[in-house]
Design an enzyme around this catalytic site. Structure first.
Site, PDB file in Angstrom:
ATOM      1  CE1 TYR A   1      -4.164   2.150   0.530  1.00 50.84           C
ATOM      2  CE2 TYR A   1      -2.202   3.446   1.771  1.00 50.84           C
ATOM      3  CZ  TYR A   1      -3.410   3.270   1.249  1.00 50.84           C
ATOM      4  OH  TYR A   1      -4.313   4.590   1.251  1.00 50.84           O
TER       5      TYR A   1
ATOM      6  CB  SER B   1     -30.005  13.259  22.001  1.00 53.91           C
ATOM      7  OG  SER B   1     -31.381  13.962  22.107  1.00 53.91           O
TER       8      SER B   1
ATOM      9  CE  LYS C   1     -25.644   6.478  23.106  1.00 51.04           C
ATOM     10  NZ  LYS C   1     -24.344   7.280  23.427  1.00 51.04           N
TER      11      LYS C   1
ATOM     12  CE  LYS D   1     -25.226   5.898  27.866  1.00 55.04           C
ATOM     13  NZ  LYS D   1     -25.698   7.080  28.219  1.00 55.04           N
TER      14      LYS D   1
HETATM   15  C1  9MJ Z   1     -23.599   5.608  18.528  1.00 55.25           C
HETATM   16  N1  9MJ Z   1     -23.363   6.527  19.136  1.00 55.25           N
HETATM   17  O1  9MJ Z   1     -22.996   4.622  18.276  1.00 55.25           O
HETATM   18  C2  9MJ Z   1     -26.900   6.583  17.020  1.00 55.25           C
HETATM   19  N2  9MJ Z   1     -25.100   5.593  17.873  1.00 55.25           N
HETATM   20  O2  9MJ Z   1     -28.981   7.071  16.095  1.00 55.25           O
HETATM   21  C3  9MJ Z   1     -25.594   4.655  17.171  1.00 55.25           C
HETATM   22  N3  9MJ Z   1     -25.972   6.716  17.836  1.00 55.25           N
HETATM   23  C4  9MJ Z   1     -28.035   7.268  16.671  1.00 55.25           C
HETATM   24  N4  9MJ Z   1     -26.728   5.119  16.651  1.00 55.25           N
HETATM   25  C5  9MJ Z   1     -29.811   8.176  16.002  1.00 55.25           C
HETATM   26  N5  9MJ Z   1     -25.286   3.514  16.775  1.00 55.25           N
HETATM   27  C6  9MJ Z   1     -29.321   9.059  16.548  1.00 55.25           C
HETATM   28  C7  9MJ Z   1     -28.131   8.640  17.522  1.00 55.25           C
END
Ligand code: 9MJ
Length: 784
Positions: free
Chosen positions: A34, A80, A122, A320
């Site tokens: 690369y 959010s 998340k 969470k």
């Molecule tokens: C994160 N932070 O990984 C959303 N998010 O979808 C994922 N945040 C999100 N989706 C709509 N996987 C608003 C935020």
């Protein structure tokens, strides 16, 4: 081919490799290949600046610094997510979804009819929006307040896995994708280490590091930060992409955008919960930090039907995980004394639950760390427990410092034994000189007269991998020391039945068992014994190397640091630690006592064959680290002058016949010092004494099996030092070179071999791994 065509071809090829690497996670070529393509493109573009376009893979380096970020209004607000902390919150969310969609409640549904959800980790970073027009990246923006963000276009262009143009076909003319910019755990560690090394600011966690890196007005800084992007949705689009969330993401992936590898379907809330638990269990093993998982109703039609409540979608929720960071108060800072006497500050904290575990202590490592964090007793601090890692104090919340906060001072006397506490010195050796600076560590000088050090020393001595004395735990060691029954490991061997049976938790049987175990430990291998002594920096592996190579405790005890560096994986610093340990009077006494107590070491007695094989005088000259005299210089000196005596006695004229002026003078100056002369003679005498077949005559290669061949050693060798491997090869008549070329005959590649091995493979050269190499040497009568 015209330069223009070649440039197009290179870009297409690089884009394809990038896609395979970042999006599909299936690298198609080695990094070196690369890099070659990339450099070829860079060179062509430099010759043809008019052909440089903003979507070229070379254009990720950042531009001129901005005075401020422009504002960007989001056509579709950036949302959010609502949070669920408990299972019940998630079930409640599921109930609202079924109700909102006018479906029968979950327990009335047939299995196959449950609501289809998407599940994603998340990521804990920063939400950004990327705008592609006609497949070209034209804008990047932060989320800001959801309605208005900041234009960070030049910064996002530096993120390696953000495509500068889309691939494939069929994308809408205008496509706004949304996702998270984050930093991997490894990237974060690397960045912090580099920042600390350069005396710069370190970051408290990957999220802060990502935020600090992305919001740089100077995009050249961003370009050097290990940022990554992961796509989780779309914003404004001129045409629909797909009819479900997951199909949308899969389509984005096909266009070259990175999406999560953990994206899954779940039929109903119970499957969502299973996903939550599965990711939760794998959380520590993921290469990036996550603070939960996100569930979204998969059908976009259902999403529209559900709509929004205030600024949160009714069709998505973040479930969470327990937080990895919490605030708490430093109640006190105490000092603990370890096995080597290091006096370590430990913060006593107001107990707080972090990621599900109650934390009431955290090590502060050393006084430099206290200074760096500026911790005072009474401060409120951020405690972080990343995965299985021991809790760390990350930051002081200065706003919350009370007026009576107390600075932390190192005690001048050991809190356990009252001996003086001294600051350690760091000795750096290079070019025959030692430079001393102050270390971060403070040590109690009490050694085994300090109960804390004695206890740790005994606990280490009896441990399974050391002397393996069963039936004695930490508690009994503490009692034995506190009652004055043992003052050194040697006293274990004089313990009586009466003394042991009087200890807490010992009865007739267990006392006899312990006595038997102590007796049974009196025939250790040399390696175990060396390890059990607890020499600083000498772990099990180093202990084995010492035992195997030198064969007797007498040799290990006597070995000069320079001689120790002939052994595999022993550098000069560790060599000095070992030497200093055996030089210290009180260690000699303990060892003498141990040997007197009926200990019978199982020693090989013999020097390892690899070590006994002829080593060259040139090698010895090399160990002296004379400025400007490298291996070639050492070879020349020996070829001309023949013996150590002759080299030491040589005057400037003799030396200049072998070397050019500068190294010749360096040799002369070096040996004008009586001390250096003695050192060289002492090393020579010791090598001979240890039984090396010393030969000061340089053999001619003619007639030797490898005469005329060039060999290259790369990677680390585990069973043999490089010096020895080199000497063996030279002994067989080969030249040992530092780089691989088509003229190389063979490459010996140990673990960690990198570009040299790649090149050897590309050139189709013969490559031996360490086992094959040792077999090869054995075939030529050279053992390990
Ligand atoms: C994160 N932070 O990984 C959303 N998010 O979808 C994922 N945040 C999100 N989706 C709509 N996987 C608003 C935020």
């Amino acid at each position: 081919m015209t330069a223009e065509n070649r440039i197009h071809q290179l870009r297409a090829e690089l884009d394809q490799h990038n896609y395979r690497y970042y999006v599909l996670d299936e690298p198609s070529v080695p990094d070196a290949e690369y890099d070659r393509l990339f450099n070829a493109l860079k060179a062509l573009e430099a010759e043809n600046p008019h052909l440089v376009t903003p979507d070229s893979p070379t254009q990720r380096v950042g531009g001129t610094a901005l005075a401020a970020f422009d504002q960007v209004r989001h056509a579709v607000p950036m949302l959010s997510l609502g949070n669920a902390f408990e299972e019940a919150d998630l079930r409640e969310f599921g109930r609202r979804v079924t109700e909102g969609l006018d479906l029968p409640s979950a327990d009335l549904l047939d299995d196959g009819a449950a609501v289809d959800y998407s599940c994603e980790p998340k990521l804990d970073g920063l939400a950004v929006s990327l705008l592609y027009r006609d497949g070209q990246l034209v804008q990047g923006a932060t989320r800001g307040d959801g309605t208005t963000g900041e234009d960070i276009s030049t910064n996002v262009r530096t993120i390696r896995n953000v495509p500068l143009k889309l691939q494939g076909s069929g994308w809408p003319d205008e496509l706004e994708v949304r996702g998270e910019v984050f930093m991997s755990k490894a990237g974060f560690e690397r960045l912090n280490a580099a920042q600390a090394e350069a005396g710069g600011k370190t970051f408290a966690n990957p999220r802060n590091a990502a935020a600090g890196s992305l919001r740089q007005l100077d995009s050249k800084i961003t370009a050097n930060r290990p940022l990554e992007f992961c796509c989780y949705g779309v914003g404004q689009t001129s045409a629909p992409v797909a009819s479900s969330h997951i199909d949308t993401l899969e389509q984005l992936k096909a266009w070259g955008l990175p999406i999560s590898r953990e994206l899954r379907h779940a039929a109903g809330i119970e499957e969502c919960l299973a996903y939550y638990h599965d990711i939760g269990e794998r959380r520590n093993a993921l290469p990036y930090e996550i603070d939960g998982v996100v569930f979204k109703v998969n059908s976009l039609a259902s999403q529209r039907e559900l709509g929004f409540r205030a600024r949160e979608p009714r069709w998505a929720i973040a479930h969470k995980f327990p937080a990895m960071e919490e605030l708490t108060e430093v109640l006190d800072v105490e000092f603990q004394v370890g096995r080597t006497g290091a006096v370590t500050p430990v913060a006593r904290l107001r107990p707080v639950k972090v990621a599900g575990v109650t934390v009431s202590n955290a090590t502060l490592h050393n006084m430099d760390e206290i200074a760096r964090l500026d911790v005072h007793v009474g401060d409120t601090v951020i405690i972080r427990r990343a995965g299985d890692v021991i809790p760390q104090v990350m930051q002081v919340v200065l706003d919350r410092r009370p007026t009576d906060a107390r600075a932390v001072l190192i005690p001048s006397q050991c809190p356990v034994c009252g001996s003086p506490v001294e600051r350690t010195q760091l000795v750096k050796r290079s070019k025959g000189k030692a430079t001393v600076s102050e270390g971060a560590v403070y040590r109690c000088v009490g050694r085994l007269s300090c109960a804390a050090q004695l206890k740790q020393a005994i606990i280490h001595y009896v441990s399974r991998r050391a002397m393996d004395i069963d039936g004695i735990g930490e508690k009994s060691v503490e009692q034995l020391v506190d009652e004055g029954l043992i003052r050194s490991p040697a006293d274990l061997y004089t313990l009586t039945y009466e003394q042991i049976v009087g200890l807490e938790g010992f009865a007739d049987v267990s006392s006899n068992k312990l006595l038997d175990a102590i007796k049974a430990s009196q025939r250790p291998t040399l390696a175990r014994f060396i390890y059990a002594l607890g020499i600083p920096d000498v772990g099990e592996e180093t202990a084995k190397v010492l035992a195997r190579s030198l064969g007797s405790l007498a040799r290990v005890q006597a070995a000069l640091p320079q001689v120790l560096t002939y052994l595999p994986d022993i550098g000069l610093e560790v060599a000095h630690e070992i030497h200093n340990f055996f030089e210290a009077e009180h260690n000699r006494e303990v060892i003498a006592q141990l040997l007197d107590s009926g200990m019978h070491l199982q020693e090989e007695g013999e020097l390892a064959a690899e070590f006994a094989a002829s080593t060259t005088l040139a090698g010895l000259i090399g160990k002296l680290d004379i400025p400007s005299v490298g291996p070639t210089g050492a070879d020349k000196l020996v070829a001309k002058l023949g013996s150590l005596e002759a080299i030491i006695a040589a005057d400037g004229i003799d030396l200049r016949q072998a070397l050019s002026a500068k190294p010749a003078d360096a040799v002369r100056t070096f040996f004008q010092s009586e001390e250096n002369q003695q050192l060289a003679y002492a090393i020579e005498a010791q090598l001979l004494d240890f039984g090396m077949h010393w030969s000061s005559e340089k053999k001619t290669a003619e007639g030797l099996p490898l005469a005329g061949q060039t060999w290259v050693l790369t990677g680390s060798l585990e069973r043999m030092s490089r010096d020895i491997a080199k000497e063996h090869l030279e002994g067989l008549g080969a030249k040992v070179a530092g780089s691989v070329s088509s003229k190389t005959h063979c490459v010996v590649a140990g673990p960690g071999a990198g570009s040299k091995l790649t090149k050897a493979n590309e050139l189709g050269l013969k490559v031996l791994d360490e086992d094959q190499f040792i077999g090869f040497l054995a075939g030529h009568g050279m053992g390990v």
